[in-house]
Motif scaffolding. Structure first.
Motif, PDB file in Angstrom:
ATOM      1  N   ARG A  26       0.841  -1.208   0.000  1.00 15.01           N
ATOM      2  CA  ARG A  26       0.000   0.000   0.000  1.00 15.01           C
ATOM      3  C   ARG A  26       0.869   1.249   0.000  1.00 15.01           C
ATOM      4  O   ARG A  26       0.595   2.221  -0.696  1.00 15.01           O
ATOM      5  CB  ARG A  26      -0.933   0.014   1.209  1.00 15.01           C
ATOM      6  N   PHE A  27       1.977   1.209   0.774  1.00 19.08           N
ATOM      7  CA  PHE A  27       2.881   2.358   0.840  1.00 19.08           C
ATOM      8  C   PHE A  27       3.561   2.575  -0.500  1.00 19.08           C
ATOM      9  O   PHE A  27       3.691   3.707  -0.966  1.00 19.08           O
ATOM     10  CB  PHE A  27       3.929   2.139   1.939  1.00 19.08           C
ATOM     11  N   ARG A  28       4.011   1.509  -1.118  1.00 16.88           N
ATOM     12  CA  ARG A  28       4.696   1.616  -2.408  1.00 16.88           C
ATOM     13  C   ARG A  28       3.732   2.054  -3.507  1.00 16.88           C
ATOM     14  O   ARG A  28       4.152   2.654  -4.490  1.00 16.88           O
ATOM     15  CB  ARG A  28       5.328   0.268  -2.779  1.00 16.88           C
ATOM     16  N   ALA A  29       2.465   1.752  -3.348  1.00 18.02           N
ATOM     17  CA  ALA A  29       1.475   2.100  -4.372  1.00 18.02           C
ATOM     18  C   ALA A  29       1.139   3.595  -4.348  1.00 18.02           C
ATOM     19  O   ALA A  29       0.555   4.112  -5.298  1.00 18.02           O
ATOM     20  CB  ALA A  29       0.209   1.286  -4.173  1.00 18.02           C
ATOM     21  N   GLN A  30       1.525   4.297  -3.288  1.00 15.67           N
ATOM     22  CA  GLN A  30       1.246   5.727  -3.206  1.00 15.67           C
ATOM     23  C   GLN A  30       2.064   6.474  -4.245  1.00 15.67           C
ATOM     24  O   GLN A  30       3.211   6.116  -4.523  1.00 15.67           O
ATOM     25  CB  GLN A  30       1.590   6.265  -1.811  1.00 15.67           C
ATOM     26  N   PRO A  31       1.499   7.556  -4.801  1.00 14.91           N
ATOM     27  CA  PRO A  31       2.241   8.327  -5.803  1.00 14.91           C
ATOM     28  C   PRO A  31       3.403   9.083  -5.163  1.00 14.91           C
ATOM     29  O   PRO A  31       3.390   9.384  -3.974  1.00 14.91           O
ATOM     30  CB  PRO A  31       1.201   9.289  -6.366  1.00 14.91           C
ATOM     31  N   ALA A  32       4.390   9.444  -5.949  1.00 17.58           N
ATOM     32  CA  ALA A  32       5.565  10.170  -5.466  1.00 17.58           C
ATOM     33  C   ALA A  32       5.186  11.604  -5.135  1.00 17.58           C
ATOM     34  O   ALA A  32       4.138  12.109  -5.546  1.00 17.58           O
ATOM     35  CB  ALA A  32       6.652  10.138  -6.535  1.00 17.58           C
ATOM     36  N   ALA A  33       6.067  12.304  -4.426  1.00 18.20           N
ATOM     37  CA  ALA A  33       5.791  13.667  -3.990  1.00 18.20           C
ATOM     38  C   ALA A  33       5.725  14.631  -5.165  1.00 18.20           C
ATOM     39  O   ALA A  33       5.068  15.664  -5.084  1.00 18.20           O
ATOM     40  CB  ALA A  33       6.857  14.123  -3.001  1.00 18.20           C
ATOM     41  N   ASP A  34       6.397  14.319  -6.271  1.00 16.15           N
ATOM     42  CA  ASP A  34       6.378  15.216  -7.424  1.00 16.15           C
ATOM     43  C   ASP A  34       5.347  14.804  -8.473  1.00 16.15           C
ATOM     44  O   ASP A  34       5.355  15.306  -9.592  1.00 16.15           O
ATOM     45  CB  ASP A  34       7.769  15.289  -8.051  1.00 16.15           C
ATOM     46  N   ASP A  35       4.439  13.932  -8.105  1.00 17.61           N
ATOM     47  CA  ASP A  35       3.369  13.496  -9.003  1.00 17.61           C
ATOM     48  C   ASP A  35       2.421  14.678  -9.242  1.00 17.61           C
ATOM     49  O   ASP A  35       2.076  15.403  -8.305  1.00 17.61           O
ATOM     50  CB  ASP A  35       2.626  12.316  -8.355  1.00 17.61           C
ATOM     51  N   PRO A  36       1.993  14.902 -10.480  1.00 19.05           N
ATOM     52  CA  PRO A  36       1.104  16.043 -10.764  1.00 19.05           C
ATOM     53  C   PRO A  36      -0.188  16.021  -9.945  1.00 19.05           C
ATOM     54  O   PRO A  36      -0.682  17.075  -9.527  1.00 19.05           O
ATOM     55  CB  PRO A  36       0.808  15.910 -12.254  1.00 19.05           C
ATOM     56  N   ALA A  37      -0.742  14.872  -9.703  1.00 21.65           N
ATOM     57  CA  ALA A  37      -1.979  14.792  -8.906  1.00 21.65           C
ATOM     58  C   ALA A  37      -1.725  15.272  -7.474  1.00 21.65           C
ATOM     59  O   ALA A  37      -2.544  15.998  -6.891  1.00 21.65           O
ATOM     60  CB  ALA A  37      -2.519  13.369  -8.904  1.00 21.65           C
ATOM     61  N   LYS A  41      -3.314  18.561  -5.678  1.00 24.11           N
ATOM     62  CA  LYS A  41      -4.025  18.515  -4.383  1.00 24.11           C
ATOM     63  C   LYS A  41      -3.395  19.488  -3.393  1.00 24.11           C
ATOM     64  O   LYS A  41      -4.094  20.179  -2.653  1.00 24.11           O
ATOM     65  CB  LYS A  41      -3.993  17.098  -3.803  1.00 24.11           C
ATOM     66  N   ARG A  42      -2.050  19.531  -3.373  1.00 19.88           N
ATOM     67  CA  ARG A  42      -1.354  20.436  -2.458  1.00 19.88           C
ATOM     68  C   ARG A  42      -1.701  21.895  -2.792  1.00 19.88           C
ATOM     69  O   ARG A  42      -1.959  22.705  -1.889  1.00 19.88           O
ATOM     70  CB  ARG A  42       0.153  20.220  -2.558  1.00 19.88           C
ATOM     71  N   ALA A  43      -1.718  22.225  -4.081  1.00 21.46           N
ATOM     72  CA  ALA A  43      -2.067  23.585  -4.495  1.00 21.46           C
ATOM     73  C   ALA A  43      -3.508  23.915  -4.103  1.00 21.46           C
ATOM     74  O   ALA A  43      -3.806  25.032  -3.653  1.00 21.46           O
ATOM     75  CB  ALA A  43      -1.871  23.738  -6.000  1.00 21.46           C
ATOM     76  N   ALA A  44      -4.412  22.949  -4.261  1.00 22.91           N
ATOM     77  CA  ALA A  44      -5.807  23.167  -3.878  1.00 22.91           C
ATOM     78  C   ALA A  44      -5.921  23.399  -2.378  1.00 22.91           C
ATOM     79  O   ALA A  44      -6.671  24.276  -1.923  1.00 22.91           O
ATOM     80  CB  ALA A  44      -6.664  21.978  -4.305  1.00 22.91           C
ATOM     81  N   ARG A  45      -5.175  22.621  -1.579  1.00 24.33           N
ATOM     82  CA  ARG A  45      -5.199  22.809  -0.123  1.00 24.33           C
ATOM     83  C   ARG A  45      -4.650  24.175   0.255  1.00 24.33           C
ATOM     84  O   ARG A  45      -5.196  24.857   1.121  1.00 24.33           O
ATOM     85  CB  ARG A  45      -4.395  21.707   0.574  1.00 24.33           C
ATOM     86  N   GLN A  46      -3.568  24.605  -0.421  1.00 22.78           N
ATOM     87  CA  GLN A  46      -2.993  25.917  -0.120  1.00 22.78           C
ATOM     88  C   GLN A  46      -3.950  27.037  -0.507  1.00 22.78           C
ATOM     89  O   GLN A  46      -4.087  28.028   0.221  1.00 22.78           O
ATOM     90  CB  GLN A  46      -1.655  26.076  -0.852  1.00 22.78           C
ATOM     91  N   ALA A  47      -4.634  26.873  -1.631  1.00 22.99           N
ATOM     92  CA  ALA A  47      -5.612  27.879  -2.053  1.00 22.99           C
ATOM     93  C   ALA A  47      -6.765  27.954  -1.047  1.00 22.99           C
ATOM     94  O   ALA A  47      -7.235  29.046  -0.704  1.00 22.99           O
ATOM     95  CB  ALA A  47      -6.137  27.557  -3.446  1.00 22.99           C
ATOM     96  N   ALA A  48      -7.209  26.795  -0.587  1.00 26.48           N
ATOM     97  CA  ALA A  48      -8.298  26.773   0.395  1.00 26.48           C
ATOM     98  C   ALA A  48      -7.854  27.425   1.700  1.00 26.48           C
ATOM     99  O   ALA A  48      -8.611  28.181   2.324  1.00 26.48           O
ATOM    100  CB  ALA A  48      -8.757  25.343   0.638  1.00 26.48           C
ATOM    101  N   ALA A  49      -6.606  27.148   2.110  1.00 26.73           N
ATOM    102  CA  ALA A  49      -6.088  27.750   3.340  1.00 26.73           C
ATOM    103  C   ALA A  49      -5.978  29.262   3.187  1.00 26.73           C
ATOM    104  O   ALA A  49      -6.311  30.021   4.109  1.00 26.73           O
ATOM    105  CB  ALA A  49      -4.732  27.150   3.696  1.00 26.73           C
TER     106      ALA A  49
END
Length: 119
Positions: A26-37, A41-49
């Motif tokens: 499950r851990f290995r199946a997670q996308p990398a930190a530089d994955d566009p998705a 999501k990080r940009a959306a969270r920052q915009a919401a904040a």
């Protein structure tokens, strides 16, 4: 009913290893930190904040404006009350002066009448 069979040590070790392997997969199946998705999501969270912070700042500014407005209204009310009290004191003072003048006139008239009766 429950099974009366208790798992042996090897069964328990195998189950533990299987659970660890599943967690690792499950851990290995997670996308990398530089994955566009992930970046999206990080940009959306920052915009919401940022939007949340902006709304909080607007609420604080509105509260300050309301507080200042309330202070101004209270100050105006106090000034109005002071002016009213001063006007009332002025009227009372004028009434007192007028009353004293009437008393003096009445006293002078009594004095003049007394002088006229003696003369």
């Amino acid at each position: 009913m429950k099974s009366s069979k208790t798992p042996s040590l090897s069964d328990r070790l195998a189950a533990s290893a299987k659970a660890k392997k599943a967690a690792l997969e499950r851990f290995r199946a997670q996308p990398a930190a530089d994955d566009p998705a992930i970046l999206e999501k990080r940009a959306a969270r920052q915009a919401a904040a940022a939007a949340r912070q902006l709304r909080a700042d607007e609420r604080r500014a509105q509260a300050l404006r309301d507080e200042e407005s309330a202070r101004a209204a209270a100050s105006a009310a106090r000034e109005s009350e002071i002016r009213e009290r001063e006007a009332r004191q002025q009227r009372e003072s004028e009434e007192q002066v007028a009353l004293e003048a009437e008393r003096k006139i009445a006293r002078d008239m009594r004095y003049a009448a007394r002088k006229a009766r003696k003369a």
